[in-house]
Design a protein around this motif. Sequence first.
Motif, mmCIF file in Angstrom:
data_model
loop_
_atom_site.group_PDB
_atom_site.id
_atom_site.type_symbol
_atom_site.label_atom_id
_atom_site.label_comp_id
_atom_site.label_asym_id
_atom_site.label_seq_id
_atom_site.Cartn_x
_atom_site.Cartn_y
_atom_site.Cartn_z
ATOM 1 N N THR A 249 0.830 -1.201 0.000
ATOM 2 C CA THR A 249 0.000 0.000 0.000
ATOM 3 C C THR A 249 0.867 1.256 0.000
ATOM 4 N N ASP A 349 -8.551 2.732 0.332
ATOM 5 C CA ASP A 349 -7.571 1.800 0.906
ATOM 6 C C ASP A 349 -8.348 0.643 1.542
ATOM 7 N N THR A 379 -3.747 -4.939 -0.514
ATOM 8 C CA THR A 379 -2.422 -5.383 -0.069
ATOM 9 C C THR A 379 -2.487 -6.829 0.429
ATOM 10 N N SER A 381 -0.343 -7.601 2.846
ATOM 11 C CA SER A 381 0.366 -7.472 4.129
ATOM 12 C C SER A 381 -0.434 -8.015 5.303
HETATM 13 C C1 LIG Z 1 -4.715 1.507 6.851
HETATM 14 C C2 LIG Z 1 -3.590 0.661 6.338
HETATM 15 N N1 LIG Z 1 -3.479 0.465 5.031
HETATM 16 C C3 LIG Z 1 -2.504 -0.321 4.530
HETATM 17 C C4 LIG Z 1 -1.596 -0.929 5.343
HETATM 18 C C5 LIG Z 1 -0.592 -1.887 4.747
HETATM 19 O O1 LIG Z 1 0.491 -1.280 4.228
HETATM 20 P P1 LIG Z 1 1.483 -2.072 3.281
HETATM 21 O O2 LIG Z 1 0.675 -2.758 2.229
HETATM 22 O O3 LIG Z 1 2.375 -1.025 2.722
HETATM 23 O O4 LIG Z 1 2.223 -3.060 4.128
HETATM 24 C C6 LIG Z 1 -1.633 -0.714 6.696
HETATM 25 C C7 LIG Z 1 -0.610 -1.320 7.557
HETATM 26 O O5 LIG Z 1 -0.589 -1.223 8.748
HETATM 27 C C8 LIG Z 1 -2.674 0.084 7.213
HETATM 28 O O6 LIG Z 1 -2.811 0.257 8.528
#
Ligand SMILES: Cc1ncc(COP(=O)(O)O)c(C=O)c1O
Length: 542
Positions: A249, A349, A379, A381
């Motif tokens: 993300t 998001d 994502t 993640s």
């Molecule tokens: C609101 C939000 N969006 C996205 C993400 C994920 O980020 P990434 O895909 O960069 O790991 C997080 C991670 O904590 C988050 O809290």
Amino acid sequence: MISEQMYPNIGHPERAIISQVDRAILSEICTLSCLNSKLSAMSKSTPQIDLPGLQLDRSSPTPLHQQIYTFIREAIGDGRLKANYRLPATRVLAGDWGISRNVVLLAFEQLILEGYLCSKTGAGTYVAACRSDDLPIRPAAKASRPQSKRAELTTYSLLRRASDELISGCSVDREAIQPFQVSVPSYRDFPFSIWSNLAMQVYRGLHIQHLGYDDAGGYWPLREAIAEHVQVNRAVRCTAEQVVIVQGTQQALYLAGSLLLQPGDPFWMEDPGYQGAVACLRAAGGIPCPVPTGPAGFDLDYALQHHPNARVVYLTPSHQYPLGGTLPYPTRKRLLDWAAQHEGWIIEDDYDSELRYSGRPLPSLQGLDQAGRVVYIGTFSKTLFPALRIGYIILPDASTARLFIRAKALLDRQNPVVEQMILARFIQEGHFQRHIRRMRQLYKTKQTWLLEALQTVPDQCHTSASDAGMHLVAWLPTHLDDRTVSSELATRGVTAPPLANYTLAHRQPPALLLGYSAFTKDQLETAVATLTAVLRTQDSIR
Ligand SMILES: Cc1ncc(COP(=O)(O)O)c(C=O)c1O
């Protein structure tokens, strides 16, 4: 270790008694054999280094072998040549430097004698594994070199300002995972054996074309698999051409901010909200306009009234981060109308929407969009693991996607391809869906454990069950300061981020975020006991 192969009669009944002489021979053989195998193993596994930087000065009164000796000794002393590095053959060095091999041999002999190098016929010459107190004193020439001024980064660029602010709000340093850290999947429950089998298959079947540059938009079968997944599970309307693979993300937000905003452009930001988002959009030059976001969702009336010029909005409509609500349908509709009428952009998001435990899965905002004004971000993640660094952006059409792909190519050319190939198979073969289903069950159970444990502190903090996600919000008595409580917890080995860290302009009542997804029942109960103790002390301080 003595093996029968080295000394075949050992262990044989006729040779049960080994004489002193035998023992001495054995020990010798053993030492030599260990050394041999060590050295031959080393020759296979240790890096061979060149010796760049040696300038032989033929006009110098210092003999050439002495210059070589000093150069290597200093390189070992200051750590440029590390223990077990293999030096090039003396013949090769002599050829490279245009000198007699005897000169090189002379230098090497001296270094071997002094214990800096060790050598074995046939295996090469190595830097000896010295203790640090054996290392030569740093050469005088180096010590006396004038201390150069430490380079200092004085430019206060947008990127620097945004990242400085992010760090003051949340640590980006590596932290040990401890309860109640938020957004941490249960790594223990990740199907690593399946993943590693797929990885092996991918590596075995790797074609040389995969070693070159790929389409910056991502590995095509993964784009197809994601398009299918989000259509079915998130009611996102798209084809694979609209999907752009990115490094999570964070990169998606950086790209979206840079492409949708001009420096100085205002953007609406949920308050409280995700600091990673505000920092990225700020880094792109955007000016955050915090919009109160509570149980009733994003306050669109406030946004229109106070910041009418904004044309970009960042939202987490399926599961507001960090409070956890869902954006009501009427607000979704109004936001989409606003975007359509004002040529605005909605950055959606959808970070953890797959982790919904009960109730109907909520369709994405993107799926309702008729005007093509939503940039949808997903994502892996939360569902898989953050170190994978794979996320995706879904653009309203292929031509907008191409703009993002060009910008992605500028940033880092493309995501690594092997991980994308493994992930594509993981999704195609159904492992992803199965894993999500398991995690939903597991996280729901963990949430119940946390809620049960929290019942032991009914008067001091209140929280309620959530239909989705990986953390709960625990509201504290209003006279307490959540940052103070959080710091106190940190000194006792409990990580519970204060809600204040997520607010921009609109103060919230004190609360803590309690992540549960990565922890055992015992860990959660122990951490709740610590929380109770800290709240009691805070109360008594009052
Ligand atoms: C609101 C939000 N969006 C996205 C993400 C994920 O980020 P990434 O895909 O960069 O790991 C997080 C991670 O904590 C988050 O809290």
